[in-house]
Motif scaffolding. Structure first.
Motif, PDB file in Angstrom:
ATOM      1  N   ILE A   1      -3.851  -6.727  -3.943  1.00 57.10           N
ATOM      2  CA  ILE A   1      -4.476  -7.702  -4.722  1.00 57.10           C
ATOM      3  C   ILE A   1      -4.954  -8.391  -3.454  1.00 57.10           C
ATOM      4  CG2 ILE A   1      -4.864  -9.264  -6.368  1.00 57.10           C
ATOM      5  CD1 ILE A   1      -3.119  -8.298  -8.260  1.00 57.10           C
ATOM      6  N   ASN A   2      -3.947  -9.005  -2.805  1.00 52.51           N
ATOM      7  CA  ASN A   2      -4.240  -9.374  -1.821  1.00 52.51           C
ATOM      8  C   ASN A   2      -4.916  -9.462  -0.242  1.00 52.51           C
ATOM      9  OD1 ASN A   2      -2.583  -8.946  -0.491  1.00 52.51           O
ATOM     10  ND2 ASN A   2      -1.235 -11.145  -0.476  1.00 52.51           N
ATOM     11  N   GLY A   3      -4.956  -7.855  -0.438  1.00 51.44           N
ATOM     12  CA  GLY A   3      -5.024  -6.862   1.087  1.00 51.44           C
ATOM     13  C   GLY A   3      -4.343  -7.154   1.773  1.00 51.44           C
ATOM     14  N   THR A   4      -3.562  -7.596   2.401  1.00 44.23           N
ATOM     15  CA  THR A   4      -2.762  -7.641   2.950  1.00 44.23           C
ATOM     16  C   THR A   4      -1.363  -7.022   3.477  1.00 44.23           C
ATOM     17  OG1 THR A   4      -1.207  -9.733   2.246  1.00 44.23           O
ATOM     18  CG2 THR A   4      -3.154 -10.257   3.253  1.00 44.23           C
ATOM     19  N   ASN A   5      -0.887  -6.826   1.996  1.00 42.53           N
ATOM     20  CA  ASN A   5       0.028  -5.531   1.874  1.00 42.53           C
ATOM     21  C   ASN A   5       0.086  -4.376   1.664  1.00 42.53           C
ATOM     22  OD1 ASN A   5       1.223  -8.195   2.584  1.00 42.53           O
ATOM     23  ND2 ASN A   5       3.338  -7.893   1.865  1.00 42.53           N
ATOM     24  N   SER A   6       0.435  -2.751   1.786  1.00 34.04           N
ATOM     25  CA  SER A   6       0.171  -1.752   1.167  1.00 34.04           C
ATOM     26  C   SER A   6       1.722  -1.660   0.281  1.00 34.04           C
ATOM     27  CB  SER A   6       0.348  -0.715   2.493  1.00 34.04           C
ATOM     28  OG  SER A   6       1.312  -0.893   2.660  1.00 34.04           O
ATOM     29  N   ALA A   7       0.301  -0.757  -1.084  1.00 32.73           N
ATOM     30  CA  ALA A   7       2.006  -0.660  -2.086  1.00 32.73           C
ATOM     31  C   ALA A   7       1.506   0.835  -1.978  1.00 32.73           C
ATOM     32  CB  ALA A   7       1.209  -1.339  -3.129  1.00 32.73           C
ATOM     33  N   GLY A   8       2.749   1.578  -3.127  1.00 33.87           N
ATOM     34  CA  GLY A   8       3.037   2.457  -3.309  1.00 33.87           C
ATOM     35  C   GLY A   8       3.257   3.030  -5.338  1.00 33.87           C
ATOM     36  N   CYS A   9       2.413   3.526  -5.182  1.00 38.60           N
ATOM     37  CA  CYS A   9       1.778   3.499  -7.450  1.00 38.60           C
ATOM     38  C   CYS A   9       1.688   5.179  -7.078  1.00 38.60           C
ATOM     39  CB  CYS A   9      -0.454   3.201  -6.662  1.00 38.60           C
ATOM     40  SG  CYS A   9      -0.106   1.955  -6.319  1.00 38.60           S
ATOM     41  N   GLU A  10       2.128   4.690  -8.851  1.00 33.31           N
ATOM     42  CA  GLU A  10       2.465   6.319  -9.311  1.00 33.31           C
ATOM     43  C   GLU A  10       1.912   6.321 -10.526  1.00 33.31           C
ATOM     44  OE1 GLU A  10       7.057   6.739  -9.873  1.00 33.31           O
ATOM     45  OE2 GLU A  10       6.523   4.976 -10.905  1.00 33.31           O
ATOM     46  N   SER A  11       1.787   6.976 -11.289  1.00 31.11           N
ATOM     47  CA  SER A  11       1.067   6.961 -13.023  1.00 31.11           C
ATOM     48  C   SER A  11       2.209   7.664 -13.733  1.00 31.11           C
ATOM     49  CB  SER A  11      -0.301   7.315 -12.589  1.00 31.11           C
ATOM     50  OG  SER A  11       0.507   9.006 -12.393  1.00 31.11           O
ATOM     51  N   SER A  12       1.625   8.329 -14.932  1.00 34.33           N
ATOM     52  CA  SER A  12       2.097   8.232 -16.021  1.00 34.33           C
ATOM     53  C   SER A  12       2.385   9.741 -15.670  1.00 34.33           C
ATOM     54  CB  SER A  12       1.731   8.263 -17.205  1.00 34.33           C
ATOM     55  OG  SER A  12       0.334   7.603 -17.453  1.00 34.33           O
ATOM     56  N   GLU A  13       1.381  10.096 -14.836  1.00 30.09           N
ATOM     57  CA  GLU A  13       1.430  11.708 -14.876  1.00 30.09           C
ATOM     58  C   GLU A  13       2.513  12.375 -13.618  1.00 30.09           C
ATOM     59  OE1 GLU A  13       0.677  14.268 -17.147  1.00 30.09           O
ATOM     60  OE2 GLU A  13       0.476  12.523 -18.596  1.00 30.09           O
ATOM     61  N   LEU A  14       1.843  11.405 -12.517  1.00 36.41           N
ATOM     62  CA  LEU A  14       2.423  11.320 -11.495  1.00 36.41           C
ATOM     63  C   LEU A  14       3.452  10.423 -10.346  1.00 36.41           C
ATOM     64  CD1 LEU A  14      -1.034  12.835  -9.690  1.00 36.41           C
ATOM     65  CD2 LEU A  14       0.660  14.070  -9.775  1.00 36.41           C
ATOM     66  N   LYS A  15       4.451  11.162 -10.217  1.00 32.12           N
ATOM     67  CA  LYS A  15       5.330  10.282 -10.661  1.00 32.12           C
ATOM     68  C   LYS A  15       5.665  10.432  -8.389  1.00 32.12           C
ATOM     69  CE  LYS A  15       6.887   8.727 -13.947  1.00 32.12           C
ATOM     70  NZ  LYS A  15       6.418   7.513 -15.083  1.00 32.12           N
ATOM     71  N   ALA A  16       6.944   9.305  -8.499  1.00 27.49           N
ATOM     72  CA  ALA A  16       6.964   9.375  -6.994  1.00 27.49           C
ATOM     73  C   ALA A  16       8.205  10.458  -6.835  1.00 27.49           C
ATOM     74  CB  ALA A  16       7.702   7.670  -6.538  1.00 27.49           C
ATOM     75  N   THR A  17       8.139   9.980  -5.097  1.00 23.34           N
ATOM     76  CA  THR A  17       9.569  11.107  -4.586  1.00 23.34           C
ATOM     77  C   THR A  17      10.484  10.853  -4.285  1.00 23.34           C
ATOM     78  OG1 THR A  17       7.826  12.518  -3.275  1.00 23.34           O
ATOM     79  CG2 THR A  17       7.999  13.251  -5.950  1.00 23.34           C
ATOM     80  N   ASN A  18      11.842  11.546  -3.902  1.00 20.99           N
ATOM     81  CA  ASN A  18      12.577  10.848  -3.091  1.00 20.99           C
ATOM     82  C   ASN A  18      12.324  11.426  -1.698  1.00 20.99           C
ATOM     83  OD1 ASN A  18      13.764   8.591  -4.334  1.00 20.99           O
ATOM     84  ND2 ASN A  18      15.589  10.340  -5.114  1.00 20.99           N
ATOM     85  N   GLU A  19      12.148  10.813  -0.742  1.00 22.64           N
ATOM     86  CA  GLU A  19      11.961  12.076   0.596  1.00 22.64           C
ATOM     87  C   GLU A  19      12.994  12.399   0.970  1.00 22.64           C
ATOM     88  OE1 GLU A  19       9.760  10.098   4.907  1.00 22.64           O
ATOM     89  OE2 GLU A  19      11.171   8.834   4.289  1.00 22.64           O
TER      90      GLU A  19
END
Length: 120
Positions: free
Chosen positions: A102-120
Motif C-alpha cells: 500500500i505504501n509502495g515501498t515493500n513488495s508483497a506476494g498475493c494469492e486468490s481463492s482460485e490461485l494459491k501460493a506453492t512451496n518452492e
C-alpha cells in the motif's frame, strides 16, 4: 453464439465477485484480505495485532494479468500482476501474483481463492 457469449460474460462476472485475494509482506509483517464481492480490504499488522478495514473498494482489470484495487476516490492502493513470481520477502512460497504494498515501498506476494501460493 451471441447468447453463449452473454452467458459466459455473466458467469465470469459472477465468479469474479466471489474472489478473495490475500497478500503477504514482511518488514513490516502485514497481511491483507481483499473481498471483491464486499469491496473490503482487511489489513492486519501481524506483530502488533492491529487490524483495520477499508471499505468501498473496487477491483479494476488494467490489462492481461494486471489488476488494481482502488478506493472510493479512485486512487490505486494495490497493484497485482499475475506472473507466478510473487514473494512475501521471506518465505520460500511462490505466489501467483506479485504486488506492490500500500505504501509502495515493500513488495508483497498475493494469492486468490482460485490461485494459491506453492512451496518452492
Amino acid at each position: 453464439m451471441k447468447y453463449l457469449l452473454i452467458a459466459l460474460t455473466l458467469f465470469t462476472a459472477n465468479a469474479a465477485k466471489a474472489e478473495v485475494f490475500t497478500c503477504y509482506q514482511t518488514e513490516p509483517f502485514i497481511s491483507e484480505v481483499y473481498n471483491v464481492e464486499k469491496g473490503t480490504l482487511k489489513i492486519t499488522e501481524e506483530v502488533m495485532k492491529e487490524t483495520k478495514t477499508l471499505r468501498n473498494l473496487k477491483l479494476v482489470i488494467k490489462g492481461e494479468g494486471r489488476f488494481e484495487i482502488r478506493n472510493a476516490a479512485n486512487k490505486t492502493i494495490r497493484v497485482m500482476i499475475l506472473n507466478n513470481q510473487g514473494s512475501d520477502g521471506m518465505s520460500d512460497r511462490i505466489y501467483p501474483y506479485s504486488g506492490t504494498s500500500i505504501n509502495g515501498t515493500n513488495s508483497a506476494g498475493c494469492e486468490s481463492s482460485e490461485l494459491k501460493a506453492t512451496n518452492e
